[in-house]
Design an enzyme around this catalytic site. Sequence first.
Site, PDB file in Angstrom:
ATOM      1  N   HIS A   1      31.195 -20.832  14.449  1.00  0.00           N
ATOM      2  CA  HIS A   1      32.566 -21.078  14.030  1.00  0.00           C
ATOM      3  C   HIS A   1      33.533 -20.558  15.097  1.00  0.00           C
ATOM      4  O   HIS A   1      33.156 -19.727  15.930  1.00  0.00           O
ATOM      5  CB  HIS A   1      32.903 -20.291  12.753  1.00  0.00           C
ATOM      6  CG  HIS A   1      31.953 -20.464  11.617  1.00  0.00           C
ATOM      7  ND1 HIS A   1      32.234 -21.236  10.521  1.00  0.00           N
ATOM      8  CD2 HIS A   1      30.723 -19.928  11.382  1.00  0.00           C
ATOM      9  CE1 HIS A   1      31.235 -21.184   9.663  1.00  0.00           C
ATOM     10  NE2 HIS A   1      30.307 -20.389  10.163  1.00  0.00           N
TER      11      HIS A   1
ATOM     12  N   GLU B   1      31.009 -15.984  13.986  1.00  0.00           N
ATOM     13  CA  GLU B   1      32.399 -16.327  14.262  1.00  0.00           C
ATOM     14  C   GLU B   1      32.739 -15.931  15.693  1.00  0.00           C
ATOM     15  O   GLU B   1      32.426 -14.813  16.134  1.00  0.00           O
ATOM     16  CB  GLU B   1      33.348 -15.593  13.307  1.00  0.00           C
ATOM     17  CG  GLU B   1      33.277 -16.050  11.860  1.00  0.00           C
ATOM     18  CD  GLU B   1      34.166 -17.255  11.585  1.00  0.00           C
ATOM     19  OE1 GLU B   1      34.850 -17.735  12.526  1.00  0.00           O
ATOM     20  OE2 GLU B   1      34.197 -17.708  10.420  1.00  0.00           O
TER      21      GLU B   1
ATOM     22  N   HIS C   1      30.133 -25.596  12.618  1.00  0.00           N
ATOM     23  CA  HIS C   1      30.726 -25.798  11.301  1.00  0.00           C
ATOM     24  C   HIS C   1      31.079 -27.273  11.108  1.00  0.00           C
ATOM     25  O   HIS C   1      30.931 -27.830  10.017  1.00  0.00           O
ATOM     26  CB  HIS C   1      31.979 -24.919  11.181  1.00  0.00           C
ATOM     27  CG  HIS C   1      32.340 -24.563   9.782  1.00  0.00           C
ATOM     28  ND1 HIS C   1      33.467 -23.842   9.478  1.00  0.00           N
ATOM     29  CD2 HIS C   1      31.749 -24.823   8.581  1.00  0.00           C
ATOM     30  CE1 HIS C   1      33.543 -23.673   8.170  1.00  0.00           C
ATOM     31  NE2 HIS C   1      32.516 -24.257   7.603  1.00  0.00           N
TER      32      HIS C   1
ATOM     33  N   ASP D   1      35.528 -26.743  13.846  1.00  0.00           N
ATOM     34  CA  ASP D   1      35.066 -25.652  14.702  1.00  0.00           C
ATOM     35  C   ASP D   1      33.555 -25.726  14.936  1.00  0.00           C
ATOM     36  O   ASP D   1      32.827 -26.232  14.088  1.00  0.00           O
ATOM     37  CB  ASP D   1      35.475 -24.293  14.120  1.00  0.00           C
ATOM     38  CG  ASP D   1      35.047 -24.073  12.687  1.00  0.00           C
ATOM     39  OD1 ASP D   1      35.241 -24.980  11.858  1.00  0.00           O
ATOM     40  OD2 ASP D   1      34.521 -22.988  12.386  1.00  0.00           O
TER      41      ASP D   1
END
Length: 239
Positions: free
Chosen positions: A37, A102, A140, A150
């Site tokens: 992400h 992330e 994602h 993303d």
Amino acid sequence: MGPGTVPAGARLTPDWHPSPNFGPRRDGARPDMVVLHYTAMASCDAARDRLCDPAAEVSAHYLVGPDGHVIQMVEEDQRAWHAGAGAWGATRDVNSRSIGIELSNDGASPFAAAQMDALERLLPGILDRHGIPSARVIGHSDMAPGRKVDPGPRFDWARLARQGLAISVTPEGGDMDDSAFAAAMAQAGYTATDDPGTLLCALRLRHRPWATGPRDATDAGLARALSRRFGVDGAKAGA
């Protein structure tokens, strides 16, 4: 160099900053994919705080800063809340079957070299621990096409593929009609939608990020190659 920053050649040991936003993996599931992400936030600190805020009800296993600082927020055997609605192959509860990473990035900027270096050191350990093939390192946008974009068009998937940490393919064959394109994409793992336009956007975000216009023979060839090499359920190993 900040705390947790990874110098070239160093072994990666993430800092621990626990998030309360997690739970058990459902139905005895174990992680067999990684979802990447971007945070779409102004800073890594802001992203960390949100991912650890009980009111936000979101989290990830890892957060990687632009300077290579890596934070672990959820244990890998637990279910982090990063994927949301979507699917990959037969999997509908992606959170229960995945490790979420992330990357601190606003969605419009290039990903920093130190950040990519750190990701390249983080991923091999995760893949080895859980026996995850490179074909199941996804974005994602792959598992939630039309809802998420993303890690976005600036993410360097080709760099990961060169390290055996993601996949890339060469187009095979010519164009195909909408139904054949959607079927090939589903075979490759893209099962969250069967809309050809949405699937085209997802394919290009991952494999042809600067392509524009209607679907062409290259797009169809990519879908065909992905389905032949990595279907069914997007689960075949190798790059």
